[in-house]
Design a protein around this motif. Structure first.
Motif, PDB file in Angstrom:
ATOM      1  N   TRP A  59       0.833  -1.203   0.000  1.00 16.15           N
ATOM      2  CA  TRP A  59       0.000   0.000   0.000  1.00 16.15           C
ATOM      3  C   TRP A  59       0.868   1.253   0.000  1.00 16.15           C
ATOM      4  O   TRP A  59       0.585   2.218  -0.725  1.00 16.15           O
ATOM      5  N   ALA A  63       0.961   3.912  -2.979  1.00 19.01           N
ATOM      6  CA  ALA A  63       0.592   5.306  -2.723  1.00 19.01           C
ATOM      7  C   ALA A  63       1.656   6.258  -3.257  1.00 19.01           C
ATOM      8  O   ALA A  63       1.335   7.303  -3.848  1.00 19.01           O
ATOM      9  N   VAL A  64       2.923   5.915  -3.068  1.00 14.35           N
ATOM     10  CA  VAL A  64       4.001   6.762  -3.572  1.00 14.35           C
ATOM     11  C   VAL A  64       3.959   6.827  -5.098  1.00 14.35           C
ATOM     12  O   VAL A  64       4.075   7.907  -5.695  1.00 14.35           O
ATOM     13  N   LYS A  66       1.411   6.192  -7.157  1.00 15.23           N
ATOM     14  CA  LYS A  66       0.219   6.906  -7.617  1.00 15.23           C
ATOM     15  C   LYS A  66       0.401   8.422  -7.469  1.00 15.23           C
ATOM     16  O   LYS A  66      -0.009   9.201  -8.341  1.00 15.23           O
ATOM     17  N   THR A  67       1.008   8.835  -6.381  1.00 17.63           N
ATOM     18  CA  THR A  67       1.285  10.261  -6.188  1.00 17.63           C
ATOM     19  C   THR A  67       2.249  10.770  -7.247  1.00 17.63           C
ATOM     20  O   THR A  67       2.063  11.868  -7.804  1.00 17.63           O
ATOM     21  N   ALA A  68       3.275   9.964  -7.540  1.00 19.85           N
ATOM     22  CA  ALA A  68       4.238  10.353  -8.564  1.00 19.85           C
ATOM     23  C   ALA A  68       3.570  10.474  -9.933  1.00 19.85           C
ATOM     24  O   ALA A  68       3.868  11.396 -10.701  1.00 19.85           O
ATOM     25  N   GLU A  69       2.682   9.556 -10.237  1.00 25.87           N
ATOM     26  CA  GLU A  69       1.946   9.632 -11.504  1.00 25.87           C
ATOM     27  C   GLU A  69       1.113  10.906 -11.568  1.00 25.87           C
ATOM     28  O   GLU A  69       1.064  11.584 -12.610  1.00 25.87           O
ATOM     29  N   ALA A  70       0.469  11.238 -10.458  1.00 16.14           N
ATOM     30  CA  ALA A  70      -0.348  12.451 -10.423  1.00 16.14           C
ATOM     31  C   ALA A  70       0.499  13.704 -10.609  1.00 16.14           C
ATOM     32  O   ALA A  70       0.035  14.713 -11.146  1.00 16.14           O
ATOM     33  N   LEU A  71       1.780  13.636 -10.188  1.00 17.81           N
ATOM     34  CA  LEU A  71       2.683  14.779 -10.326  1.00 17.81           C
ATOM     35  C   LEU A  71       3.388  14.794 -11.673  1.00 17.81           C
ATOM     36  O   LEU A  71       4.200  15.687 -11.941  1.00 17.81           O
ATOM     37  N   ARG A  77       5.458   3.755 -12.909  1.00 17.47           N
ATOM     38  CA  ARG A  77       5.204   2.389 -12.453  1.00 17.47           C
ATOM     39  C   ARG A  77       6.407   1.471 -12.613  1.00 17.47           C
ATOM     40  O   ARG A  77       6.471   0.433 -11.970  1.00 17.47           O
ATOM     41  N   LEU A  82      10.998   4.969  -6.798  1.00 12.65           N
ATOM     42  CA  LEU A  82       9.749   5.369  -6.157  1.00 12.65           C
ATOM     43  C   LEU A  82       9.287   4.309  -5.165  1.00 12.65           C
ATOM     44  O   LEU A  82       8.773   4.634  -4.083  1.00 12.65           O
TER      45      LEU A  82
END
Length: 539
Positions: A59, A63-64, A66-71, A77, A82
């Motif tokens: 998890w 979470a890290v 997914k946050t990186a993708e959002a940024l 992936r 990350l």
């Protein structure tokens, strides 16, 4: 300052080193598949269920990412650093938690020294750079033990304040987090410590200070939902895999060729807790002499029973005992603070290892770079040279400047060695990471969606870098795989090439040869040559 020192020690190499087989890409791939499937309950490596560990670390990694993708981090992936960030945070947190825990036993200077020992630990330095659960587990264990120590010491000394509700919440939350990260290890360490102290003192009354009824309810609220959700999905599969096969299986049997006799961790301690292991040896006589004192008794109860449990377990890996290292660090710092380190000549002679070790590591690293990659990696030499100088000063000035300054110099020596090796030499050793070269074949193929099958080379790093659809098979299966369509690649280990050619001729397969990959599979300890074949046709 401790956080900055930790980052200086742990960051070099974390961003540069490719996925390290086998555990790290196993962890990362499971987290990646959670993101790909949006299923954060089930734990799978490709199509195979893996229930030996709970989902907590996956998890955090997910979470890290997914946050990186959002940024907007590109190809997040498949970016291994990350997935390493939770381990880095856990390692830094463990250093700070060691300082906090040590304040219950020594003054601020001694607590800082104990934390510095954790900063320099070669084992923690390695775990901080790997996308695994052990650094985060250490953080949860030290946090829980910090509160447990205060609860025990306050029951023996009215001058020490008892933990309030805030600290108790920290304790039970840390235990719950530890369970979600790596199962029952934290329960064993905390439980054996509490049981040992209760037996020695012939009283369990001090445990009431932990508010166990409320605490267990809170623990259940935090940890139980995932277990319930997984049980609803899979029945008792997690219980069988995690508790029976993994935890109990490691006690009774040697798993994955990791068996070793009792005494393994004692022998390995010199290297895994280096450079502080030298001072720990000098502190041992003083610790034993004061073993009946309340603070020492708690730390020994933390250390000895769990250490014996790990030694008696048939399956052994170096990182298993890492949750016990903060106890050793605090015991050693206490001996330094009391100026009680042994003056025996045969023990003091060991401080020469602070000088010898950087020399040996530098020679091995540079020789490895020359043999494996035909490079001198001159950029690492100033750091390795500075490390040798610091190690020399730590050794030569031990008697003159004292143990504290000497250990600081020895720690600086190991940090400088780590900068040279982790950030400059290891990333340049491409042949140690064949999956990187194989995955680059797919990326540079010009195909929109290339997929691969591998025969004879089955490391999890290939799945992480090349894609979840990557298939592990034999030579015949690789040939059949190529026949299924365009933009397909077969990675065939040299010893299976003839079988691949025979199967290709039998089925009339048309294929193209790509450049071979010459590498060294360090997880198996042997050189490896991988032929690359591509299905014929336009991408």
């Amino acid at each position: 300052m401790l956080a900055i020192a930790s980052l200086i020690a742990f960051l070099p190499g974390a961003f540069q080193i490719p996925p390290v087989d086998r555990d790290e890409p196993h962890f990362a791939q499971k987290a990646k598949q959670m993101i790909e499937t949006s299923d954060y309950v089930d734990i799978r490596f490709q199509g195979e269920a893996h229930y030996t560990k709970p989902a907590g670390m996956y998890w955090l990694q997910a979470a890290v990412v997914k946050t990186a993708e959002a940024l907007g981090v590109p190809d997040a992936r498949r970016t291994i650093w990350l997935y390493r960030l939770p381990s880095l945070f856990g390692a830094v947190g463990a250093v700070l938690a060691t300082y906090w825990c040590a304040l219950a036993f020594v003054d601020r200077r001694g607590a800082a020294l104990a934390a510095l020992m954790m900063v320099g630990s070669t084992l923690l330095g390695a775990e901080a750079r790997l996308a695994r659960a052990d650094a985060m587990l250490l953080f949860t264990v030290v946090t829980a033990m910090s509160v447990l120590a205060r609860a025990y010491l306050s029951s023996r000394d009215d001058k020490i304040a008892r933990p309030g509700w805030a600290l108790l919440a920290v304790f039970w939350t840390a235990v719950a987090a530890g369970i979600l990260v790596k199962g029952l290890v934290i329960v064993m360490v905390v439980g054996l410590t509490a049981a040992t102290l209760s037996i020695i003192d012939r009283s369990v009354g001090w445990l009431q200070g932990l508010r166990p009824l409320y605490g267990i309810v809170w623990l259940v609220v935090l940890a139980l939902p995932w277990f319930v959700a997984l049980y609803a999905r899979t029945g008792n599969a997690f219980l069988l895999d995690s508790v029976v096969h993994d935890t109990l299986g490691k006690i009774a049997n040697s798993q994955e060729s990791h068996g070793a006799p009792p005494g393994y961790y004692v022998v390995l301690f010199f290297a895994t807790f280096f450079p502080a292991s030298i001072l720990a040896g000098l502190a041992a006589p003083a610790v034993w002499a004061k073993r009946r004192e309340t603070p020492i008794r708690f730390l020994l109860a933390w250390l000895v029973p769990s250490w014996l449990a790990f030694e008696l377990s048939v399956t052994k890996l170096p990182h298993y005992v890492m949750p016990l290292y903060p106890a050793i660090a605090i015991l050693t710092a206490g001996a330094v603070e009391a100026k009680a380190l042994s003056g025996r000549r045969w023990l003091k002679l060991n401080v020469i290892w602070w000088f010898v070790t950087p020399i040996l590591l530098s020679i091995i690293a540079v020789a490895g770079a020359i043999l494996i990659n035909r490079e001198l990696v001159l950029s690492a030499w100033p750091f390795l040279a500075a490390a040798i100088v610091c190690g020399f000063l730590a050794w030569q000035l031990y008697d003159e400047d004292g143990a504290e300054r000497a250990l600081t110099r020895a720690t600086v020596a190991m940090v400088l060695t780590g900068i040279g090796i982790y950030s400059m030499i290891l990333p340049r050793l491409g042949p140690l990471f064949p999956s990187v070269a194989l995955a680059s074949v797919l990326r540079e193929s010009g195909c929109t969606h290339p997929v691969a099958a591998s025969a004879g080379y089955g490391e999890p790093s290939l799945v992480f870098l090349a894609g979840t659809e990557t298939r592990f098979t034999d030579a015949s299966g690789a040939a059949d795989f190529l026949r299924e369509g365009d933009c397909r690649f077969a990675f065939v280990e040299m010893h299976q090439e003839s079988a691949f050619a025979q199967r290709a001729a039998t089925i009339g397969l048309r294929y193209e040869r790509e450049p071979r990959v010459e590498a060294f599979n360090f997880s198996k300890g042997r050189p490896i040559t991988i032929a690359v074949f591509r299905s014929a046709g336009e991408p």
